[in-house]
Design an enzyme around this catalytic site. Structure first.
Site, mmCIF file in Angstrom:
data_model
loop_
_atom_site.group_PDB
_atom_site.id
_atom_site.type_symbol
_atom_site.label_atom_id
_atom_site.label_comp_id
_atom_site.label_asym_id
_atom_site.label_seq_id
_atom_site.Cartn_x
_atom_site.Cartn_y
_atom_site.Cartn_z
ATOM 1 N N ARG B 13 1.022 -1.355 0.236
ATOM 2 C CA ARG B 13 -0.546 0.246 -0.195
ATOM 3 C C ARG B 13 1.026 1.390 0.255
ATOM 4 O O ARG B 13 0.449 2.572 -0.551
ATOM 5 C CB ARG B 13 -0.785 -0.375 1.476
ATOM 6 C CG ARG B 13 -0.311 -0.193 2.448
ATOM 7 C CD ARG B 13 -1.167 -0.378 3.793
ATOM 8 N NE ARG B 13 -0.528 -0.682 4.836
ATOM 9 C CZ ARG B 13 -0.706 -0.475 6.049
ATOM 10 N NH1 ARG B 13 -1.649 0.406 6.186
ATOM 11 N NH2 ARG B 13 -0.220 -0.827 7.211
ATOM 12 N N SER B 40 -5.040 4.714 5.655
ATOM 13 C CA SER B 40 -4.367 3.286 5.570
ATOM 14 C C SER B 40 -3.997 3.147 4.362
ATOM 15 O O SER B 40 -3.056 1.989 3.943
ATOM 16 C CB SER B 40 -5.635 2.158 6.013
ATOM 17 O OG SER B 40 -6.031 2.256 7.511
ATOM 18 N N GLU B 61 -19.075 5.110 0.735
ATOM 19 C CA GLU B 61 -18.088 4.034 -0.454
ATOM 20 C C GLU B 61 -19.383 4.419 -1.928
ATOM 21 O O GLU B 61 -18.627 4.418 -2.589
ATOM 22 C CB GLU B 61 -17.647 2.564 -0.315
ATOM 23 C CG GLU B 61 -16.614 2.454 1.140
ATOM 24 C CD GLU B 61 -17.113 2.652 2.475
ATOM 25 O OE1 GLU B 61 -18.826 2.653 2.500
ATOM 26 O OE2 GLU B 61 -16.664 2.939 3.380
ATOM 27 N N PHE B 86 -14.042 -2.850 0.879
ATOM 28 C CA PHE B 86 -15.200 -1.703 0.433
ATOM 29 C C PHE B 86 -15.673 -1.468 -0.607
ATOM 30 O O PHE B 86 -16.033 -0.033 -1.085
ATOM 31 C CB PHE B 86 -15.070 -0.587 1.903
ATOM 32 C CG PHE B 86 -15.003 -0.949 3.133
ATOM 33 C CD1 PHE B 86 -16.047 -2.262 4.027
ATOM 34 C CD2 PHE B 86 -13.931 -0.737 4.114
ATOM 35 C CE1 PHE B 86 -16.088 -2.625 5.038
ATOM 36 C CE2 PHE B 86 -13.473 -1.898 5.508
ATOM 37 C CZ PHE B 86 -14.755 -2.613 5.999
ATOM 38 N N HIS B 112 -5.286 -3.580 1.814
ATOM 39 C CA HIS B 112 -5.670 -5.064 3.143
ATOM 40 C C HIS B 112 -6.831 -5.799 2.301
ATOM 41 O O HIS B 112 -7.984 -6.471 2.786
ATOM 42 C CB HIS B 112 -6.500 -4.044 3.804
ATOM 43 C CG HIS B 112 -6.124 -3.124 4.600
ATOM 44 N ND1 HIS B 112 -5.186 -1.972 3.850
ATOM 45 C CD2 HIS B 112 -6.255 -2.984 6.239
ATOM 46 C CE1 HIS B 112 -4.335 -1.460 5.779
ATOM 47 N NE2 HIS B 112 -4.352 -2.133 6.728
ATOM 48 N N ASP B 120 -7.706 -7.625 12.052
ATOM 49 C CA ASP B 120 -9.198 -7.347 11.832
ATOM 50 C C ASP B 120 -10.398 -8.777 11.603
ATOM 51 O O ASP B 120 -11.485 -8.516 11.551
ATOM 52 C CB ASP B 120 -9.312 -6.591 10.362
ATOM 53 C CG ASP B 120 -9.052 -4.932 11.594
ATOM 54 O OD1 ASP B 120 -8.451 -4.774 12.764
ATOM 55 O OD2 ASP B 120 -8.820 -3.974 10.424
ATOM 56 N N ARG B 170 -1.694 -5.367 3.055
ATOM 57 C CA ARG B 170 -1.219 -4.756 4.622
ATOM 58 C C ARG B 170 -0.006 -4.732 4.691
ATOM 59 O O ARG B 170 0.599 -3.972 5.364
ATOM 60 C CB ARG B 170 -2.564 -4.830 5.294
ATOM 61 C CG ARG B 170 -2.139 -4.044 6.868
ATOM 62 C CD ARG B 170 -2.948 -4.899 7.786
ATOM 63 N NE ARG B 170 -3.163 -4.036 9.005
ATOM 64 C CZ ARG B 170 -2.739 -4.433 10.128
ATOM 65 N NH1 ARG B 170 -2.724 -5.733 10.202
ATOM 66 N NH2 ARG B 170 -2.568 -3.637 11.639
#
Lengths: 281, 318
Positions: B13, B40, B61, B86, B112, B120, B170
């Site tokens: 990322r 993020s 979104e 998302f 991610h 998560d 991530r």
């Protein structure tokens, strides 16, 4: 400059087109487009007056229109054709195999005048915000118009968009809700009551105007006034009361005509109520 | 085998974030949109440098995808940024109608992705995104393997017209591709030549495939390793040429077996060049909380899993 009487003549022809197109393809949605015909005619012929001979996807230097409730396609196609984007003879291909006039508006077929596909509801306001932001970034002072259905407001994405536009002062855009009070399954208030829409929009930080959308004089005057209200730091919403099926007595205010095509007899009856002013396609 | 050296682990990322900043400087039409995950997605530098071209939509979104589609009308090149979960499932219909069907120049950038999101857990570990995105006509699907390749891919998609789904992750991960290597969309990268088995890997699993290749080499097995960074359009020619040579295939991806890279390659092979295939992928299961390496092990995506798949598929060949 077209007079109100001339605009009304165009609207009468557009209504004939809608009835004939939906009858001709034995499918489609007559009720919604008949109700919003006066608005679309006024918007294209009197207010936006876009360059129909040199259509570009980017539309830089002209006002843009997005139809969020894509099932009003028959009316939009008729207005686009009558305005000169393409030949009116193409209206007879509506909803037929190989046509550029898809059941719901599509960019894939390259039909001039269409910049975004729609049909799955609730997306047009976000798209219009994006186009309005692009205009600001391009220092293009033209406006973006968006027509939405009232039932469509039940889609949550609209409320994301409403919040965004107010919070970010998207004030070069005019959103119009076709407030006919009905949707496929019946009256809005029976399907899912939405309460006081004007109060809701205002609470979300929008300027709200109201108009009766089936009176050409009122539509033209309100849309002119709306232009003056843009550029003042608040997004602008017009709550446009209309009658679904306007112009055809047996369809007026009858939600059952949302997505049903008229048979031979009904088509005859409907066309007898609508003057052929510009010549049928 | 060809040696690949980890130049220092970095998150993919961050490759996206660095490239986005460079694009901001070089291309005034590049716009970045984010749904409350600026940090993020490593979009802070772009946001700070180009505040007029950074659009914070909040946790909304669907609206982000719609705004991005609208921005293309007027010549802008929007890059949306949020987690893979998302970026796809949550907004599938918005992407389908306003981006893919309308063929708009929107770059959907998803971080991610996969199991390596880690702690998560399953709500955020999207393992279906490649499948959802590759099924959409007009959509290009790219899953780069390390920091350098993610950076190069981000630069490349800006000048590639049409909808693109760019998938990255991530965790810090070995960075082994040469910096500044031009990224050619749709062109598979041959990382190691071999004759016994073709290993087609994408994303983080490319590094694991290289480690597996080394272990196989020690056992006298010559594995061909090919980085399929572009899952759609698939580089059919490179894949078929390799399989004609090796006669069997292992695919490796941090994704569900259904709908992933292995599925695309298997489809190609049954049409053109039937050969045994073993798929290293998640088998019809949601993920769970844990450390990335623990999860890869538990779900069968670790280096020994690739080695085992290679041995199995070679045996099936005979």
């Amino acid at each position: 400059m077209l007079t109100v009487q001339e605009l009304e003549k165009i609207a009468s022809q557009v209504r004939r087109d809608i009835v004939r197109m939906v009858h001709g393809s034995s499918s489609g949605h007559p009720g919604g487009p008949l109700g919003s015909t006066d608005f679309l005619v006024a918007l294209y012929f009197k207010i936006m007056k876009p360059d129909q001979k040199n259509f570009t996807m980017d539309g830089v230097g002209e006002d843009l229109f997005f139809l969020s409730n894509g099932h009003l396609s028959a009316g939009w196609y008729s207005v686009l054709a009558r305005y000169g984007y393409f030949d009116v003879s193409e209206l007879r291909t509506f909803r037929k195999l190989g046509s550029r006039l898809q059941g719901h508006p599509a960019t894939s077929e390259g039909l001039p005048g269409i910049r975004m596909s729609s049909g799955s509801l609730g997306q047009g306001l976000s798209v219009s915000i994006g186009a309005a932001l692009a205009k600001k970034l391009n220092h293009d002072e033209h406006l973006v118009y968006c027509l939405m259905g009232d039932g469509e407001l039940q889609e949550g994405q609209n409320w994301e968009a409403l919040m965004y536009a107010a919070g970010n002062k998207v004030d070069n855009m005019v959103a119009v809700v076709d407030y006919n009070g009905v949707q496929i399954d019946g009256p809005n208030d029976k399907v899912l009551p939405m309460g006081d829409l004007q109060a809701k929009f205002e609470a979300f930080g929008w300027q709200v105007m109201t108009m009766y959308g089936n009176d050409m004089t009122e539509v033209v005057e309100t849309l002119k006034k709306a232009q003056w209200y843009t550029g003042q730091g608040k997004p602008l919403m017009i709550l446009m009361t209309t009658h679904m099926g306007n112009g055809v007595d047996f369809m007026t205010d009858n939600y059952e005509w949302h997505g049903v095509f008229p048979n031979e007899e009904q088509t005859k009856t409907a066309l007898a109520q609508l003057d052929e002013t510009l010549g049928d396609y | 085998m060809t040696e690949y050296i980890n130049q220092g682990s970095k998150d993919t990322r961050s490759g996206f974030g660095e490239a986005l900043l460079e694009l901001g400087k070089s291309n005034p039409n590049v716009i970045a949109l984010c749904a409350d995950l600026t940090g993020s997605l490593k979009m802070e530098a772009f946001a700070a440098t180009f505040p007029d071209r950074f659009i914070q939509v909040g946790i909304a979104e669907a609206n982000m995808i719609g705004i991005a589609a609208g921005l293309t009308i007027g010549g802008k090149i929007p890059f949306t940024g949020t987690f893979a979960n998302f970026s796809t499932g949550r907004v599938y219909d918005q992407i389908r109608q306003s981006v893919a069907y309308s063929n708009k120049n929107v770059k959907i950038c998803a971080s991610h992705a996969g199991l390596t999101l880690g702690e998560d857990g399953a709500t955020h570990q999207n393992l279906e995104d490649i499948g959802m995105m590759k099924m959409l006509p007009n959509m290009t699907v790219i899953n780069p393997c390390d920091f350098n390749q993610t950076k190069a891919a981000t630069i490349a998609i800006a000048s590639y017209p049409g909808p693109v789904y760019l998938r990255f992750g991530r965790p810090k991960w070995p960075n082994f591709m040469p910096a500044g290597q031009p990224f050619v969309i749709g062109k598979a990268l041959l990382l190691n030549e071999g004759s016994d088995v073709s290993i087609f890997a994408t994303g983080h699993m490319v590094w694991n495939a290289l480690l597996a290749c080394k272990i196989l080499e020690d056992q006298g097995i010559l594995a061909e390793v090919i980085d399929i960074h572009t899952i759609k359009p698939l580089d059919n020619e490179a894949i078929l040429a390799s399989v004609r040579k090796t006669g069997c295939v292992v695919t490796a991806e941090e994704h569900m077996r259904n709908g992933g890279l292995g599925d695309s390659i298997a489809q190609l092979l049954v049409r053109e060049q039937p050969a045994p295939v073993e798929m290293v992928a998640v088998n019809d299961s949601f993920g769970e909380s844990g450390k990335p390496e623990e999860l890869l092990k538990k779900f069968g995506l670790d280096v020994p899993d690739i080695v085992a798949a290679a041995l199995k598929v070679i045996a099936r060949k005979q």
